[in-house]
Design an enzyme around this catalytic site. Sequence first.
Site, PDB file in Angstrom:
ATOM      1  N   GLU A   1      27.565  70.653  17.827  1.00 45.40           N
ATOM      2  CA  GLU A   1      27.293  69.255  18.627  1.00 45.40           C
ATOM      3  C   GLU A   1      28.599  68.707  19.428  1.00 45.40           C
ATOM      4  O   GLU A   1      29.047  67.911  18.629  1.00 45.40           O
ATOM      5  CB  GLU A   1      26.466  68.377  17.761  1.00 45.40           C
TER       6      GLU A   1
ATOM      7  N   LYS B   1      23.607  71.602  20.230  1.00 45.74           N
ATOM      8  CA  LYS B   1      23.080  70.023  20.427  1.00 45.74           C
ATOM      9  C   LYS B   1      23.963  69.300  21.244  1.00 45.74           C
ATOM     10  O   LYS B   1      25.101  69.072  21.262  1.00 45.74           O
ATOM     11  CB  LYS B   1      22.972  69.150  19.315  1.00 45.74           C
TER      12      LYS B   1
END
Length: 297
Positions: A176, A213
Amino acid sequence: MKEKQFNNVSNNKGFIAALDQSGGSTPKALAAYGVKEDTYSSEEEMFDRVHQMRTRIITAPAFDSKQILGAILFEQTMDSKIDGKYTADYLSEEKGIAPFLKIDKGLAEKSNGVQLMKPNPNLNKMLDRANERNIFGTKMRSVIHEANEKGIKDIVQQQFDIAKQITDAGLVPIVEPEVNINSKEKAEAENILKKEIMKYLDKLAENEKVMLKLTLPEQPNLYKEATKHPKVVRVVALSGGYSRKEANDKLKNNDNVIASFSRALAQDLRYNQTDEEFNNSLKKAIDSIYDASVNKN
């Protein structure tokens, strides 16, 4: 169990619920839920209150595997129980939802336009515990504020270096590298980020698979190439401070990307709602996020 969860997360329709607010963001999450800071007097009490909130979400009838593929947990949530079962076991066994664990220790100071993750010297011990608690995957967050090529390269390298530790432990990492939605250089930063991510994906070994993500991009379908990469299990989007409507509208413009929302999922949930009101609010949120994840323009 993990093979079944892998197939479900990889192939089924739905989204990932992010329930992983940590020490720094927990007071804000509780305040948004209607629990003020003066109602708890210690960190332990604070985490008890947020676990009660997460338990209420997870046990609600609307929170089920028809629409939710996975849920991201905070470390203390992993070690807490719901109805006598550790949270990950409750999610897997009672709900059919894959449990993920937030493994980073927060953000370092800003340097070269980015915030790397703080060092995490006890990561291997945490991954051992995650396996003991039947966790499926992990999540780790760093943040990009500027279109600084060196900073973005450093972020991506750190994310993929740690992802290797995680895959070596038999878990599926969610990488992420968030781009700040308020950055004046957001689109430029995203273009650099995409280029760097693709380089690292191409270097992964046969047995190394990751999830990504990512912030909803300025250019629709910027990450479409990544969604088709053989080493990518799934590309999911964070809401990053967008309202649920804004996040859903942006998500619909990105093929093969599903949601992994936190604030946008819980924005209408309140401590003082009746169980019926709470479940109706949660169902409305889940229905809209699921629709944006599976029904594209």
